[in-house]
Write an enzyme that holds these catalytic residues in place. Structure first.
Site, mmCIF file in Angstrom:
data_model
loop_
_atom_site.group_PDB
_atom_site.id
_atom_site.type_symbol
_atom_site.label_atom_id
_atom_site.label_comp_id
_atom_site.label_asym_id
_atom_site.label_seq_id
_atom_site.Cartn_x
_atom_site.Cartn_y
_atom_site.Cartn_z
ATOM 1 N N ARG A 66 85.857 -3.090 -9.615
ATOM 2 C CA ARG A 66 86.836 -2.788 -8.527
ATOM 3 C C ARG A 66 88.151 -2.391 -9.315
ATOM 4 O O ARG A 66 88.485 -3.088 -10.580
ATOM 5 C CB ARG A 66 87.459 -3.889 -7.639
ATOM 6 C CG ARG A 66 86.579 -3.724 -6.307
ATOM 7 C CD ARG A 66 86.999 -4.319 -5.155
ATOM 8 N NE ARG A 66 86.955 -5.983 -5.707
ATOM 9 C CZ ARG A 66 87.983 -6.690 -6.046
ATOM 10 N NH1 ARG A 66 89.429 -6.160 -6.007
ATOM 11 N NH2 ARG A 66 87.939 -8.120 -6.422
ATOM 12 N N TYR A 205 80.877 2.983 -8.092
ATOM 13 C CA TYR A 205 80.551 1.500 -8.175
ATOM 14 C C TYR A 205 81.316 0.739 -6.646
ATOM 15 O O TYR A 205 82.326 0.651 -6.567
ATOM 16 C CB TYR A 205 81.152 0.858 -9.279
ATOM 17 C CG TYR A 205 80.356 -0.358 -9.749
ATOM 18 C CD1 TYR A 205 78.921 -0.291 -10.091
ATOM 19 C CD2 TYR A 205 80.926 -1.532 -9.743
ATOM 20 C CE1 TYR A 205 78.163 -1.537 -10.501
ATOM 21 C CE2 TYR A 205 80.197 -2.647 -9.895
ATOM 22 C CZ TYR A 205 78.868 -2.768 -10.246
ATOM 23 O OH TYR A 205 78.080 -3.857 -10.469
ATOM 24 N N LYS A 214 85.079 -3.262 1.421
ATOM 25 C CA LYS A 214 86.400 -3.700 1.253
ATOM 26 C C LYS A 214 87.447 -2.737 1.814
ATOM 27 O O LYS A 214 88.437 -3.006 2.402
ATOM 28 C CB LYS A 214 86.678 -3.876 -0.166
ATOM 29 C CG LYS A 214 85.904 -4.985 -1.011
ATOM 30 C CD LYS A 214 85.944 -6.196 -0.256
ATOM 31 C CE LYS A 214 84.612 -7.188 -0.677
ATOM 32 N NZ LYS A 214 85.090 -8.200 -1.491
ATOM 33 N N HIS A 234 88.199 -12.226 3.756
ATOM 34 C CA HIS A 234 87.306 -12.307 2.751
ATOM 35 C C HIS A 234 86.695 -13.712 2.783
ATOM 36 O O HIS A 234 86.969 -14.346 1.890
ATOM 37 C CB HIS A 234 88.170 -11.781 1.479
ATOM 38 C CG HIS A 234 87.352 -11.588 0.187
ATOM 39 N ND1 HIS A 234 87.829 -11.847 -1.151
ATOM 40 C CD2 HIS A 234 86.076 -11.333 0.153
ATOM 41 C CE1 HIS A 234 87.084 -11.537 -1.936
ATOM 42 N NE2 HIS A 234 85.783 -11.111 -1.289
ATOM 43 N N SER A 256 87.240 -12.980 -5.446
ATOM 44 C CA SER A 256 85.776 -12.381 -5.906
ATOM 45 C C SER A 256 85.264 -13.278 -7.081
ATOM 46 O O SER A 256 86.050 -13.779 -8.046
ATOM 47 C CB SER A 256 86.250 -10.889 -6.497
ATOM 48 O OG SER A 256 86.828 -10.203 -5.618
ATOM 49 N N CYS A 258 83.932 -16.216 -7.310
ATOM 50 C CA CYS A 258 84.332 -17.775 -7.197
ATOM 51 C C CYS A 258 83.335 -18.405 -6.275
ATOM 52 O O CYS A 258 83.708 -19.462 -6.038
ATOM 53 C CB CYS A 258 85.688 -17.798 -6.824
ATOM 54 S SG CYS A 258 86.837 -17.226 -8.061
ATOM 55 N N ASP A 281 80.334 -12.485 2.341
ATOM 56 C CA ASP A 281 81.687 -11.864 1.913
ATOM 57 C C ASP A 281 82.962 -11.797 2.876
ATOM 58 O O ASP A 281 83.946 -11.720 2.639
ATOM 59 C CB ASP A 281 81.215 -10.520 1.199
ATOM 60 C CG ASP A 281 82.432 -10.212 0.248
ATOM 61 O OD1 ASP A 281 82.904 -11.083 -0.582
ATOM 62 O OD2 ASP A 281 82.837 -8.887 0.140
ATOM 63 N N ARG A 358 75.454 -6.505 -10.202
ATOM 64 C CA ARG A 358 75.318 -6.957 -8.832
ATOM 65 C C ARG A 358 73.853 -6.379 -8.252
ATOM 66 O O ARG A 358 73.382 -5.769 -8.886
ATOM 67 C CB ARG A 358 76.337 -6.486 -8.273
ATOM 68 C CG ARG A 358 77.717 -6.909 -8.355
ATOM 69 C CD ARG A 358 78.659 -7.049 -7.585
ATOM 70 N NE ARG A 358 79.907 -7.642 -7.780
ATOM 71 C CZ ARG A 358 80.782 -8.497 -6.827
ATOM 72 N NH1 ARG A 358 79.951 -8.856 -5.795
ATOM 73 N NH2 ARG A 358 81.665 -9.042 -7.733
HETATM 74 P P1 GTP Z 1 82.163 -11.742 -4.928
HETATM 75 O O1 GTP Z 1 80.954 -10.955 -4.458
HETATM 76 O O2 GTP Z 1 82.967 -10.984 -6.013
HETATM 77 O O3 GTP Z 1 83.170 -11.468 -3.701
HETATM 78 O O4 GTP Z 1 81.828 -13.253 -5.314
HETATM 79 P P2 GTP Z 1 81.612 -14.545 -4.545
HETATM 80 O O5 GTP Z 1 82.728 -15.239 -4.252
HETATM 81 O O6 GTP Z 1 80.485 -14.339 -3.681
HETATM 82 O O7 GTP Z 1 80.875 -15.412 -5.925
HETATM 83 P P3 GTP Z 1 79.532 -15.929 -6.183
HETATM 84 O O8 GTP Z 1 78.756 -16.675 -5.261
HETATM 85 O O9 GTP Z 1 78.484 -14.545 -6.266
HETATM 86 O O10 GTP Z 1 79.774 -16.615 -7.637
HETATM 87 C C1 GTP Z 1 80.316 -16.073 -8.704
HETATM 88 C C2 GTP Z 1 79.959 -16.705 -9.935
HETATM 89 O O11 GTP Z 1 80.331 -18.172 -9.848
HETATM 90 C C3 GTP Z 1 78.355 -16.869 -10.219
HETATM 91 O O12 GTP Z 1 78.220 -16.590 -11.444
HETATM 92 C C4 GTP Z 1 78.044 -18.211 -10.022
HETATM 93 O O13 GTP Z 1 77.035 -18.760 -10.601
HETATM 94 C C5 GTP Z 1 79.416 -18.876 -9.956
HETATM 95 N N1 GTP Z 1 79.357 -20.147 -9.088
HETATM 96 C C6 GTP Z 1 79.203 -20.024 -7.697
HETATM 97 N N2 GTP Z 1 79.463 -21.269 -7.338
HETATM 98 C C7 GTP Z 1 79.665 -22.330 -8.415
HETATM 99 C C8 GTP Z 1 79.650 -23.598 -8.298
HETATM 100 O O14 GTP Z 1 79.756 -24.542 -7.278
HETATM 101 N N3 GTP Z 1 80.153 -24.266 -9.550
HETATM 102 C C9 GTP Z 1 80.231 -23.296 -10.598
HETATM 103 N N4 GTP Z 1 80.308 -23.995 -11.728
HETATM 104 N N5 GTP Z 1 79.872 -22.047 -10.680
HETATM 105 C C10 GTP Z 1 79.768 -21.556 -9.578
HETATM 106 C C1 SPV Z 2 84.718 -8.508 -4.717
HETATM 107 O O1 SPV Z 2 85.182 -8.117 -5.541
HETATM 108 O O2 SPV Z 2 85.169 -9.356 -3.837
HETATM 109 C C2 SPV Z 2 83.352 -7.906 -4.255
HETATM 110 C C3 SPV Z 2 82.954 -6.821 -4.721
HETATM 111 O O3 SPV Z 2 82.668 -8.681 -3.172
HETATM 112 S S1 SPV Z 2 83.204 -5.255 -4.646
HETATM 113 O O4 SPV Z 2 82.529 -4.975 -3.161
HETATM 114 O O5 SPV Z 2 83.139 -4.265 -5.647
HETATM 115 O O6 SPV Z 2 84.657 -5.520 -4.012
HETATM 116 MN MN MN Z 3 83.881 -10.380 -2.160
#
Ligand code: GTP
Ligand code: SPV
Ligand code: MN
Length: 558
Positions: A66, A205, A214, A234, A256, A258, A281, A358
């Protein structure tokens, strides 16, 4: 909007963009297969040998995340965009966009994508139409949104959000098309909240290009939600069932990359507990007739972070990805499968794997997809979590004392930056409600709207802050995370054995390194919040100033 605006809008866009052909999408499997096959033939997608109907592709290295610095909120008054958004005068921006879009689809097909955010029969859902010159976007929208003849027919009759997208690379006759066309120099992701319009130019992307996500479901929808009295957030939504068979729903906002997708699909390490996934999400939440907060997931698929996803960390995501999935910017193995950090080592054909690589996949393929996810009225939310990546200060979990105190948790959220957005990594930044890049109006008004929602709720959800990312002095995560996060959800489900601290109620049964409240760290946190909140001037709600003062006073006592 008047009936037939659908067709007159398409005609005007066609005149402006001058595509070679126009295709109105029906959302069918045959359509997906045909477009995917064309892209494979053109060398833009690679069919994976190990996963049926699955594809790999690589974006331009300039187009991998983004782009907040190219994102605009064009409300009539700058004060309706606020200090956290880039504002541009709508008329000036329209002139710029008309110039950019003029002839921008030459040599390409213009696809019309009628889509629905939310269950098609839900009164809380919204229609949208994305016009794009990217077949990759069409394939992703097939997986991420609800499409089809019923949605198309409704778009011809009912109001919809208008989204216009172009990769910004017109082709002269005979000019070869790059593998991943994009135009980073002229990139603009533009929102007109008042007219419910999105104009996106130059990127292909993720959130820059899949406009239902978003741009529509957060930036435009948050402004609509303010006007209509609901919330567009979010947030993931999960169902949690305890060993006695009692089920609740939890929503959670993390910035994002996290941990939303991981938490939404959690496989509990504690026997007897069950998690089901409603969304990973975005949540649209309304006050129900019963005075509870009800949530729908406007999306129909996941656009999830690949690196770190494995059978150990997120087995449910791995099982979701066995077929009918698109992988972007992951590595590629010699035997025609995808690979990323966290998966078992493989001989690689293309070794580079971007940290924001992704997967795109339909939610229906998730083995723990909650059947209530298709309920038109949504699911009742009994707890809300706010979390970010914080090395220090924020404990593993804490419970707020009231709705207003919980809103203060949301407003106070900050997190170390990740690869999901272009820019420096690992830098602590404020990200109120994990909505900093996604709130389509003034963040001060947004805080106020949250406080107002609390007044409307007879039985407001309890609000928590969580932090999976606290580190020891030697830089190691103190908490194992992933499946172990059930232990935190267990406490949220039934917050027994809590100790009252200055910052909130904290469980007593975790290691104190995870939950202790460091006085000096919190005094620093307060100073930083005072500085940040000043940004919102007289739009900063006095209830939240009062929360900050009360916190300060409590820290003096405890
Ligand atoms: P967006 O799609 O960008 O909104 O991200 P998201 O909030 O859905 O994050 P996602 O669950 O994809 O996790 C992002 C990264 O954080 C990945 O590399 C995970 O492996 C890592 N992660 C997720 N949960 C945990 C956790 O409980 N502990 C740790 N140490 N890392 C984590
Ligand atoms: C985020 O960045 O929180 C995402 C990926 O879920 S995107 O759709 O590219 O914003
Ligand atoms: Mn997101």
């Amino acid at each position: 909007m008047k009936p037939n605006d659908f067709h007159s809008w398409i005609d005007s866009v066609r005149t402006l963009c001058r595509p070679d052909a126009v295709h109105v999408c029906d959302g069918s499997r045959a359509e997906f297969d045909r477009i995917a096959a064309e892209m494979v033939r053109a060398g833009k997608l690679t069919a994976l040998r190990q996963r049926p109907r699955s594809f790999w592709c690589q974006s331009d290295p300039e187009d991998v995340a983004r782009v907040e610095e190219d994102t605009y909120i064009c409300s009539i008054h700058p004060d309706d965009a606020g200090p956290t958004n880039q504002w541009k005068d709508p008329e000036e921006m329209r002139t710029v966009m008309h110039r950019l879009f003029s002839g921008c689809m030459q040599g390409r097909t213009m696809y019309i994508i009628p889509y629905c955010m939310g269950p098609v029969r839900s009164e809380h859902s919204q229609l949208g139409v994305e016009i794009t010159d990217s077949p990759y976007v069409v394939l992703n929208m097939h997986l991420m949104t609800r499409m089809g003849p019923e949605v198309l027919a409704r778009c011809e009759q009912e109001p919809f959000v208008r989204g216009l997208h172009s990769v910004g690379v017109p082709l002269q006759p005979g000019q070869p098309d790059p593998a991943w066309p994009c135009n980073p120099k002229h990139r603009h992701i533009v929102h007109f909240p008042e007219t419910r319009e999105i104009w996106s130019f130059g990127s292909g992307y993720g959130g820059n290009a899949l406009l239902g996500k978003k741009c529509h479901a957060l930036r435009i929808a948050s402004a609509v939600a303010r006007d209509e009295g609901w919330l567009a957030e979010h947030m993931l939504i999960l169902g949690i069932t305890n060993p006695a068979g009692k089920k609740k729903y939890i929503a959670a906002a993390f910035p994002s990359a996290c941990g939303k997708t991981n938490l939404a699909m959690l496989q509990p390490s504690v026997p007897g507990w069950k998690i089901e996934c409603v969304g990973d999400d975005i949540a649209w939440m309304h006050v129900g007739a019963d005075g509870q907060l009800w949530a729908i997931n406007p999306e129909a698929g996941y656009f999830g972070v690949a690196p770190g996803t494995s059978m150990q960390t997120n087995p449910n995501a791995m099982k979701t990805l066995t077929h009918d999935a698109i992988f972007t910017n992951t590595a590629l193995t010699q035997d025609g499968d995808i690979w990323w950090d966290g998966l078992p080592p493989q001989p690689l054909k293309i070794a580079s794997c971007h940290p924001n690589s992704r997967f795109t996949v339909s939610a229906k393929q998730c083995p723990i997809y909650d059947s209530a996810a298709e309920n038109p009225q949504g699911v009742p939310i009994s707890a809300i979590l706010f979390g970010g990546r914080r090395n220090t200060t924020i404990p593993l979990v804490m419970e707020s004392f009231s709705w207003a105190h919980g809103v203060f948790y949301g407003a106070s959220l900050s997190s170390e930056t990740t690869a999901a957005a272009k820019g420096e990594l690992g830098k602590l930044r404020h990200d109120p409600f994990a909505m900093l890049p996604f709130c389509g109006y003034h963040m001060g008004d947004y805080f106020d709207h949250w406080l107002w929602m609390g007044q409307k709720l007879v039985k407001p959800p309890r609000i928590y802050a969580v932090n999976w990312f606290r580190k020891s002095a030697d830089g190691k995560y103190l908490w194992p995370g992933f499946g172990e996060n059930i232990r935190v959800l267990e406490w949220v489900f039934e917050p027994t054995n809590a100790q009252k601290t200055a910052v909130g109620n904290v469980p007593q049964h975790f290691d104190s390194a995870l939950t202790n409240i460091d006085h000096a760290e919190w005094m620093h946190e307060i100073e930083e919040l005072e500085r940040y909140f000043a940004l919102f001037g007289n739009k900063f709600p006095k209830e939240l100033s009062a929360e900050l003062q009360a916190l300060k006073a409590r820290l003096m006592v405890y």
